[in-house]
Design an enzyme around this catalytic site. Structure first.
Site, mmCIF file in Angstrom:
data_model
loop_
_atom_site.group_PDB
_atom_site.id
_atom_site.type_symbol
_atom_site.label_atom_id
_atom_site.label_comp_id
_atom_site.label_asym_id
_atom_site.label_seq_id
_atom_site.Cartn_x
_atom_site.Cartn_y
_atom_site.Cartn_z
ATOM 1 N N ARG A 1 0.819 -1.208 0.000
ATOM 2 C CA ARG A 1 0.000 0.000 0.000
ATOM 3 C C ARG A 1 0.854 1.260 0.000
ATOM 4 O O ARG A 1 0.353 2.355 -0.262
ATOM 5 C CB ARG A 1 -0.908 0.010 1.237
ATOM 6 N N TRP B 1 2.153 6.030 6.079
ATOM 7 C CA TRP B 1 2.496 6.833 4.896
ATOM 8 C C TRP B 1 2.266 8.269 5.351
ATOM 9 O O TRP B 1 1.132 8.704 5.538
ATOM 10 C CB TRP B 1 1.582 6.456 3.737
ATOM 11 N N ASN C 1 -5.406 5.342 10.040
ATOM 12 C CA ASN C 1 -5.242 5.678 8.622
ATOM 13 C C ASN C 1 -6.253 6.769 8.321
ATOM 14 O O ASN C 1 -7.438 6.609 8.614
ATOM 15 C CB ASN C 1 -5.515 4.442 7.756
ATOM 16 N N GLY C 2 -5.800 7.887 7.760
ATOM 17 C CA GLY C 2 -6.723 8.974 7.430
ATOM 18 C C GLY C 2 -6.179 10.296 7.939
ATOM 19 O O GLY C 2 -4.991 10.415 8.246
ATOM 20 N N LYS D 1 3.094 4.746 -16.514
ATOM 21 C CA LYS D 1 3.778 3.524 -16.062
ATOM 22 C C LYS D 1 5.278 3.767 -15.964
ATOM 23 O O LYS D 1 5.911 3.423 -14.984
ATOM 24 C CB LYS D 1 3.558 2.362 -17.048
ATOM 25 N N HIS E 1 2.689 22.506 -31.669
ATOM 26 C CA HIS E 1 2.164 23.665 -30.945
ATOM 27 C C HIS E 1 2.944 23.942 -29.667
ATOM 28 O O HIS E 1 2.458 24.649 -28.789
ATOM 29 C CB HIS E 1 0.670 23.460 -30.664
ATOM 30 N N LYS F 1 -0.433 2.484 -2.902
ATOM 31 C CA LYS F 1 -1.319 1.722 -3.779
ATOM 32 C C LYS F 1 -2.736 2.276 -3.732
ATOM 33 O O LYS F 1 -3.405 2.398 -4.738
ATOM 34 C CB LYS F 1 -1.313 0.255 -3.348
#
Ligand code: AGP
Length: 612
Positions: free
Chosen positions: A27, A75, A101-102, A489, A508, A607
């Protein structure tokens, strides 16, 4: 984004928690920690960096005995990724430990209030507010305390809480709450679990309860009790997970990403096959009528990242076959721009995880404005699957690599199904064409396999081009849709700057960036337009660019002056994106491998992006 796991039972908790955290590594995270209750105390171990550090710190969990605990991969949102900010966070007096989490939106006001009441904060996180708030609200019963404290939180959270002995004398309790962040409960025998997602639990149990927003769960080794917002008990259905443990393991491959690319033929087959019955496209969850279709004035596809690029391919298919106007809107933009959506708009949201915060918000906004909604989602029981009016699951199985591959391929396959289905309802397709398209779609799994088989030279090409600093992907029509995903990717796993440009836009502005040795990946599978793209190839070649052309296997002459070729099998033109992306995924993979990148867990990425 952060991963959470909790355990209560009759086995040592820490090794189970650490093994669960390893399953949640995909994740995205920057630190990890566990808290275990033992002999009247909560003991915590945490470390920044890889879970291997936490593993070493605790000797695989052996240094933290106890049967009840919570674990976390962080994270960072509030505060740098370091040991102090890593979760779990303990309250001032050590009574409560919290994993989260949050984002707690009112954390600043709560922190000020708690500081004024004498609490001290050790970290920069919003989460430490929760552990101290629990202590502040403590009334002798951990359960009612947790309910009182969470009632004061604003924002998004999946929370796991343990409390050292309270006055109720009930032992082995852990608590889990959910508000706009994913959290599931796992039922074992004499043991129970919670986790951010199924991958952490599937080796222990396949019996899962999906918590809904506002719900709160109390877990003991013997039972799980779920309560609603007002504290009433709720009978939750138990779902049985079909995933095999092996599906979430690397199975001999060096990386999850390459394993998942190799799984694409099977994933697309699993997504298409159940929806084609006796030559007709059917959806298990919904059926529209021609009258309903006639009332749809336009379609909006909304999603983030790769899922939005699958939507771009979907737009090409639906507009071509149905002649209904389709726009693709980034969910992070749509949610804030007062979109023009009403009952005549059909909104299709696309999400592998089903938990992307911006996509959830865009879905809610669309529903609030009266649109009927369809979700194309991979994770059963996810927030988006629950919120949308109709769900079409992509049966891709667990996707562990941060860079989506089979997720994208199965999403584009669903758009192919939908476009045929809608075209008939719109009266825009005759019987023969319908039959032909269905039969061509049924061939896509083998076409994808061929796209893998005919590109054995991609590892060699990757060596040639791995040192490039900038890569330009160009194409027209559906080729341009695929360019966007091809460029994403490459950039997300190899950290090479890559951008997608509509080939006709080069003159352009972008052509100013082309210089001797620049790499241009030119997608030229859209037959009506490839001679136009070929002219653009000449223009960049004239300025010294190296050109890697992506062409049909029988059609190298399309851009004959290219330096190298990537090949795509011939398919029904509308369905080309489903096969065309495969070699670009392989190219990104091998370039990243050549450059020694952390392919499955690229830096800074998560993730499942469960915060805004
Ligand atoms: C895919 O490779 C990306 N990492 C990312 O763009 C992803 O597609 C996006 O975050 C949307 O995720 P979802 O499909 O789970 O909603």
């Amino acid at each position: 984004m952060c991963g959470i796991v909790g355990y209560t039972g009759n086995r040592e908790a820490a090794p189970i928690l650490i093994s669960g955290l390893k399953k949640l590594e995909y994740r995205g995270y920057d630190s990890a920690g566990v808290a275990v209750f033992h002999e009247g105390e909560i003991k915590i171990a945490k470390s920044h960096g890889k879970i291997a550090n936490l593993d070493a710190l605790t000797s695989g969990g052996a240094s933290l005995p106890g049967f009840v605990g919570v674990g976390h991969t962080r994270w960072a949102t509030h505060g740098a990724p370091n040991d102090v900010n890593a979760h779990p966070h303990l309250s001032d007096d050590g009574r409560f430990a919290v994993v989260h989490n949050g984002i707690i939106e009112n954390y600043s006001a709560l922190r000020d209030e708690l500081i004024a009441s004498g609490y001290e904060f050790k970290s920069d996180t919003d989460t430490e507010v929760i552990s101290n708030l629990l202590e502040y609200c403590y009334d002798g019963d951990a359960k009612s305390t947790v309910m009182k404290a969470t009632a004061r939180l604003k924002g998004s959270y999946a929370l796991g809480v343990i409390c050292r002995n309270d006055e109720t004398g009930i032992t082995g309790r852990i608590f889990a709450m959910r508000e706009a962040a994913p959290l599931i409960l796992g039922l074992g025998v004499g043991e129970n679990y919670f986790a951010s997602d199924v991958t952490a639990l599937v080796e222990h149990t396949k019996n899962i309860i999906y918590l809904d927003d506002g719900e709160f769960a109390e877990l003991t080794p013997q039972k799980i009790t779920v309560y609603g917002v007002t504290g009433e008990k709720i009978d939750k259905p138990v779902s049985h997970i079909m995933w095999d443990v092996k599906a979430a393991e690397r199975g001999g491959y060096e990386h999850f990403m390459i394993k998942e690319i190799m799984e694409e033929p099977a994933a697309v087959k699993a997504t298409i096959d159940p929806r084609i019955k006796d030559g007709r496209v059917v959806f298990e969850d919904f059926s529209f009528t021609s009258e309903r279709m006639a009332k749809i004035g336009r379609i909006i596809i909304t999603a983030c990242g790769s899922a939005s690029y699958a939507g771009e391919a979907g737009r090409e298919m639906i507009e071509a076959l149905c002649r209904i106007p389709v726009t693709v809107e980034l969910a992070s933009e749509l949610r804030y721009r007062s979109p023009i959506i009403d009952e005549s708009t059909l909104v299709i949201v696309v999400s592998q995880s089903g938990e992307t915060a911006d996509t959830i918000a865009a879905l809610k906004e669309s529903k609030a404005r009266g649109a009927e909604t369809i979700a194309i989602v991979n994770i059963v029981g996810s927030s988006i699957a629950k919120l949308a009016d109709h769900v079409i699951y992509t049966w891709a199985g667990p996707e562990i690599a941060v860079a989506t591959t089979k997720g994208y391929a199965t999403q584009t396959a669903v758009f192919a199904l939908l476009s045929i289905y809608f075209a008939e309802l719109c009266g825009k397709i005759d019987g023969e064409r319908y039959k032909k398209l269905v039969s061509e779609l049924e061939k896509m799994p083998s076409k994808i396999q061929r796209a893998i088989d005919i590109n054995h030279h991609i590892p060699y090409l990757s060596k040639l081009y791995a040192d490039k600093k900038d890569v330009f992907f160009i194409g027209r029509g559906f080729d341009f849709a695929v360019c966007r995903e091809g460029a994403l990717k490459l950039k997300e796993i190899s950290y090479i700057h890559a951008e997608a440009y509509a080939a006709g836009e080069l003159k352009h502005g972008t052509i100013a960036l082309i210089e001797n040795g620049s790499l241009v990946v030119a997608l030229a599978c859209c037959r009506e337009l490839y001679d136009k793209t070929a002219s653009n190839v000449e223009e960049v070649k004239a300025r010294g660019a190296k050109v890697l052309a992506v062409v049909h296997e029988d059609n190298k002459r399309a851009v004959s002056t290219s330096d190298d070729f990537i090949l795509v099998p011939e398919t029904e033109p509308l369905f080309t994106p489903i096969a065309e992306i495969i070699p670009l995924q392989l190219f990104a993979y091998y370039v990243a491998k050549e450059n020694g990148c952390d392919i499955d867990k690229p830096k800074n990425l998560a993730k499942s992006v469960t915060v805004e």
